[in-house]
Design a protein around this motif. Sequence first.
Motif, PDB file in Angstrom:
ATOM      1  N   THR A   1     -28.523 -73.947  19.690  1.00 15.95           N
ATOM      2  CA  THR A   1     -28.072 -75.276  20.110  1.00 15.95           C
ATOM      3  C   THR A   1     -27.079 -75.860  19.116  1.00 15.95           C
ATOM      4  OG1 THR A   1     -30.153 -75.693  21.284  1.00 15.95           O
ATOM      5  CG2 THR A   1     -28.831 -77.616  20.686  1.00 15.95           C
TER       6      THR A   1
ATOM      7  N   LEU B   1     -30.447 -76.837  25.781  1.00 15.56           N
ATOM      8  CA  LEU B   1     -29.201 -77.439  25.314  1.00 15.56           C
ATOM      9  C   LEU B   1     -28.729 -78.531  26.257  1.00 15.56           C
ATOM     10  CD1 LEU B   1     -26.746 -77.556  23.426  1.00 15.56           C
ATOM     11  CD2 LEU B   1     -25.764 -75.652  24.706  1.00 15.56           C
TER      12      LEU B   1
ATOM     13  N   LYS C   1     -33.712 -71.284  19.457  1.00 11.44           N
ATOM     14  CA  LYS C   1     -32.942 -72.296  20.183  1.00 11.44           C
ATOM     15  C   LYS C   1     -32.320 -73.332  19.258  1.00 11.44           C
ATOM     16  CE  LYS C   1     -36.516 -75.698  21.436  1.00 11.44           C
ATOM     17  NZ  LYS C   1     -37.196 -76.362  22.570  1.00 11.44           N
TER      18      LYS C   1
END
Length: 272
Positions: A260, A33, A256
Amino acid sequence: MKEKIRDVLAALESRLSVKPDIALVLGSGLGGLADELEDAIRIPYTELPHFPAATVPGHAGRFVVGRLHSVPVIAMQGRYHYYEGYTLEQVTLPVRVMQALGAETVILTNAAGGVNETFQAGDLMVIRDHINWFHTNPLIGKNEDELGPRFPDMSEVYDRSLRALAKETAQALGISLKEGVYFGLSGPSYETPAEVRMIRKLGGDAVGMSTVPEAIAARHGGMKVLGFSCITNAWSGTGDQPLSHEEVIETSERVKAHFTSLIKAIVKRMGE
């Protein structure tokens, strides 16, 4: 602690072009991120006084300062852990520094084992509360009144309004978001099946080796706290299959994109 914070600020402030509003602490496998920040400045921990090197795979070990949806943000791309042999003062120093730089809110993230039997690997959980099973506390010792009160209230560590915002944002994005209690252990060994049964009976939904000391220090300093766990394995420690850090990283990698997008959307709404 105050002197250490001043030393780090002296090393940081000349390198920063923005004053951060929000701090991010990115756990195992979730550091990607920080690469989303615009106009980013990257500062390795080893270039700062009192900051040792991060030793855990999946933790880059640096501050990244920039903007996320125009909101000034400082991110820890990797954190320190008690099990690495660091004191809780060292573990929580980065949070203190980010607050001193101007961040009033911290978003803590971690990879955690699932204890709640309804959780599956890859689930995201917003932390409602925690149980400190480190058998120590980052506030032990002489209190520095400039940093916070001797006996800070912990009746609402994880901000209620921010949790509501997180759930609303997840729903708008079509992301399933669990909510539960994070059970913090020192590690580094994973939990035995008997320990997992104990954690479940004590009210834990997810278990991990971080976050709790940072949350305590942040609340001591008056920061608002929002916390998330990425559930990297279901029914942690039941004995059905061996646990490994590789599995933690693989699952974090798999989720992710959702993680994110959720954090970015929350930060955007916080900045509106």
